[in-house]
Scaffold this motif. Structure first.
Motif, PDB file in Angstrom:
ATOM      1  N   THR A 270       0.835  -1.207   0.000  1.00  0.00           N
ATOM      2  CA  THR A 270       0.000   0.000   0.000  1.00  0.00           C
ATOM      3  C   THR A 270       0.866   1.251   0.000  1.00  0.00           C
ATOM      4  OG1 THR A 270      -1.777  -1.153   1.165  1.00  0.00           O
ATOM      5  CG2 THR A 270      -1.787   1.247   1.277  1.00  0.00           C
ATOM      6  N   GLU A 271       1.897   1.254   0.826  1.00  0.00           N
ATOM      7  CA  GLU A 271       2.794   2.408   0.902  1.00  0.00           C
ATOM      8  C   GLU A 271       3.539   2.621  -0.420  1.00  0.00           C
ATOM      9  OE1 GLU A 271       4.694   5.656   2.707  1.00  0.00           O
ATOM     10  OE2 GLU A 271       3.034   4.454   3.461  1.00  0.00           O
ATOM     11  N   LEU A 272       4.035   1.540  -1.004  1.00  0.00           N
ATOM     12  CA  LEU A 272       4.767   1.664  -2.266  1.00  0.00           C
ATOM     13  C   LEU A 272       3.857   2.138  -3.392  1.00  0.00           C
ATOM     14  CD1 LEU A 272       7.015  -1.532  -2.100  1.00  0.00           C
ATOM     15  CD2 LEU A 272       7.641   0.825  -1.549  1.00  0.00           C
ATOM     16  N   ARG A 273       2.645   1.617  -3.446  1.00  0.00           N
ATOM     17  CA  ARG A 273       1.692   2.046  -4.484  1.00  0.00           C
ATOM     18  C   ARG A 273       1.325   3.531  -4.307  1.00  0.00           C
ATOM     19  NH1 ARG A 273       0.766  -2.307  -7.355  1.00  0.00           N
ATOM     20  NH2 ARG A 273       0.727  -4.337  -6.365  1.00  0.00           N
ATOM     21  N   PHE A 274       1.253   3.971  -3.051  1.00  0.00           N
ATOM     22  CA  PHE A 274       1.010   5.388  -2.786  1.00  0.00           C
ATOM     23  C   PHE A 274       2.120   6.240  -3.395  1.00  0.00           C
ATOM     24  CE2 PHE A 274       2.063   9.030  -0.074  1.00  0.00           C
ATOM     25  CZ  PHE A 274       0.921   9.796  -0.246  1.00  0.00           C
ATOM     26  N   HIS A 275       3.374   5.806  -3.222  1.00  0.00           N
ATOM     27  CA  HIS A 275       4.505   6.571  -3.757  1.00  0.00           C
ATOM     28  C   HIS A 275       4.492   6.583  -5.287  1.00  0.00           C
ATOM     29  CE1 HIS A 275       6.542   7.656  -0.067  1.00  0.00           C
ATOM     30  NE2 HIS A 275       6.250   6.450   0.390  1.00  0.00           N
ATOM     31  N   ILE A 276       4.122   5.460  -5.890  1.00  0.00           N
ATOM     32  CA  ILE A 276       4.018   5.428  -7.350  1.00  0.00           C
ATOM     33  C   ILE A 276       2.912   6.373  -7.810  1.00  0.00           C
ATOM     34  CG2 ILE A 276       3.370   3.979  -9.327  1.00  0.00           C
ATOM     35  CD1 ILE A 276       4.864   1.671  -7.930  1.00  0.00           C
ATOM     36  N   GLU A 277       1.786   6.376  -7.102  1.00  0.00           N
ATOM     37  CA  GLU A 277       0.684   7.279  -7.447  1.00  0.00           C
ATOM     38  C   GLU A 277       1.111   8.743  -7.324  1.00  0.00           C
ATOM     39  OE1 GLU A 277      -2.874   8.757  -8.679  1.00  0.00           O
ATOM     40  OE2 GLU A 277      -2.191   6.687  -8.788  1.00  0.00           O
TER      41      GLU A 277
ATOM     42  N   ASP B 280      -1.304   8.130 -19.185  1.00  0.00           N
ATOM     43  CA  ASP B 280      -0.753   6.784 -19.425  1.00  0.00           C
ATOM     44  C   ASP B 280       0.774   6.789 -19.360  1.00  0.00           C
ATOM     45  OD1 ASP B 280      -3.280   5.812 -19.703  1.00  0.00           O
ATOM     46  OD2 ASP B 280      -3.250   5.818 -21.905  1.00  0.00           O
ATOM     47  N   HIS B 281       1.365   7.785 -19.997  1.00  0.00           N
ATOM     48  CA  HIS B 281       2.827   7.889 -20.012  1.00  0.00           C
ATOM     49  C   HIS B 281       3.348   8.233 -18.604  1.00  0.00           C
ATOM     50  CE1 HIS B 281       6.807   8.303 -21.585  1.00  0.00           C
ATOM     51  NE2 HIS B 281       6.898   9.561 -21.174  1.00  0.00           N
ATOM     52  N   ALA B 282       2.597   9.051 -17.889  1.00  0.00           N
ATOM     53  CA  ALA B 282       2.998   9.428 -16.525  1.00  0.00           C
ATOM     54  C   ALA B 282       3.041   8.208 -15.619  1.00  0.00           C
ATOM     55  CB  ALA B 282       2.032  10.468 -15.968  1.00  0.00           C
ATOM     56  N   GLN B 283       2.032   7.331 -15.751  1.00  0.00           N
ATOM     57  CA  GLN B 283       1.984   6.095 -14.949  1.00  0.00           C
ATOM     58  C   GLN B 283       3.161   5.188 -15.295  1.00  0.00           C
ATOM     59  OE1 GLN B 283      -0.052   4.987 -12.516  1.00  0.00           O
ATOM     60  NE2 GLN B 283       0.804   2.928 -12.442  1.00  0.00           N
ATOM     61  N   THR B 284       3.397   4.993 -16.581  1.00  0.00           N
ATOM     62  CA  THR B 284       4.500   4.137 -17.025  1.00  0.00           C
ATOM     63  C   THR B 284       5.839   4.679 -16.540  1.00  0.00           C
ATOM     64  OG1 THR B 284       3.246   3.519 -18.989  1.00  0.00           O
ATOM     65  CG2 THR B 284       5.613   3.116 -19.050  1.00  0.00           C
ATOM     66  N   ALA B 285       6.044   5.979 -16.677  1.00  0.00           N
ATOM     67  CA  ALA B 285       7.299   6.597 -16.237  1.00  0.00           C
ATOM     68  C   ALA B 285       7.478   6.466 -14.727  1.00  0.00           C
ATOM     69  CB  ALA B 285       7.331   8.065 -16.642  1.00  0.00           C
ATOM     70  N   ALA B 286       6.393   6.602 -13.974  1.00  0.00           N
ATOM     71  CA  ALA B 286       6.478   6.481 -12.516  1.00  0.00           C
ATOM     72  C   ALA B 286       6.874   5.070 -12.113  1.00  0.00           C
ATOM     73  CB  ALA B 286       5.145   6.862 -11.877  1.00  0.00           C
ATOM     74  N   VAL B 287       6.266   4.083 -12.739  1.00  0.00           N
ATOM     75  CA  VAL B 287       6.584   2.684 -12.428  1.00  0.00           C
ATOM     76  C   VAL B 287       8.032   2.370 -12.822  1.00  0.00           C
ATOM     77  CG1 VAL B 287       6.045   0.283 -13.011  1.00  0.00           C
ATOM     78  CG2 VAL B 287       4.200   1.903 -12.554  1.00  0.00           C
ATOM     79  N   GLU B 288       8.452   2.834 -13.990  1.00  0.00           N
ATOM     80  CA  GLU B 288       9.826   2.584 -14.442  1.00  0.00           C
ATOM     81  C   GLU B 288      10.850   3.256 -13.539  1.00  0.00           C
ATOM     82  OE1 GLU B 288      10.019   3.784 -18.522  1.00  0.00           O
ATOM     83  OE2 GLU B 288       8.902   2.037 -19.214  1.00  0.00           O
ATOM     84  N   SER B 289      10.565   4.481 -13.108  1.00  0.00           N
ATOM     85  CA  SER B 289      11.537   5.188 -12.260  1.00  0.00           C
ATOM     86  C   SER B 289      11.610   4.567 -10.861  1.00  0.00           C
ATOM     87  CB  SER B 289      11.178   6.668 -12.159  1.00  0.00           C
ATOM     88  OG  SER B 289      10.004   6.849 -11.386  1.00  0.00           O
TER      89      SER B 289
END
Length: 93
Positions: free
Chosen positions: A26-33, A47-56
């Protein structure tokens, strides 16, 4: 956090490992969000923002496992405790 609270947290983490994993995820997903929102705010498409957040963020499983391990670790250096246990076993043997 006091030593007593850290010790109780350690005991609880050992008794309920699935709960610790859920809390960490939950904490990690919060940081990705939050990274996703920051990317959108800086002008990226969602869509690109989500992908970039997960990749970073990196390898989610590895980060999650490391965080869970830290959360479940003893709140103090256990080396003297382990040494005492080995000495006790040697004396009893």
């Amino acid at each position: 956090m006091s030593w007593i609270k850290r010790t109780l947290s350690f005991i609880n983490a050992r008794r309920h490992p699935d709960e610790v994993t859920r809390e960490v995820e939950t904490e990690l997903r919060f940081h990705i969000e939050m990274r996703t929102r920051a990317n959108i705010k800086s002008g990226m498409k969602p869509d690109h923002a989500q992908t970039a957040a997960v990749e970073s963020f990196g390898d989610f499983e590895r980060v999650r496992n490391n965080c869970c391990e830290i959360r479940r670790s003893l709140p103090f250096d256990s080396t003297p405790l382990r040494m005492g246990l080995h000495i006790t076993i040697a004396v009893l043997a």
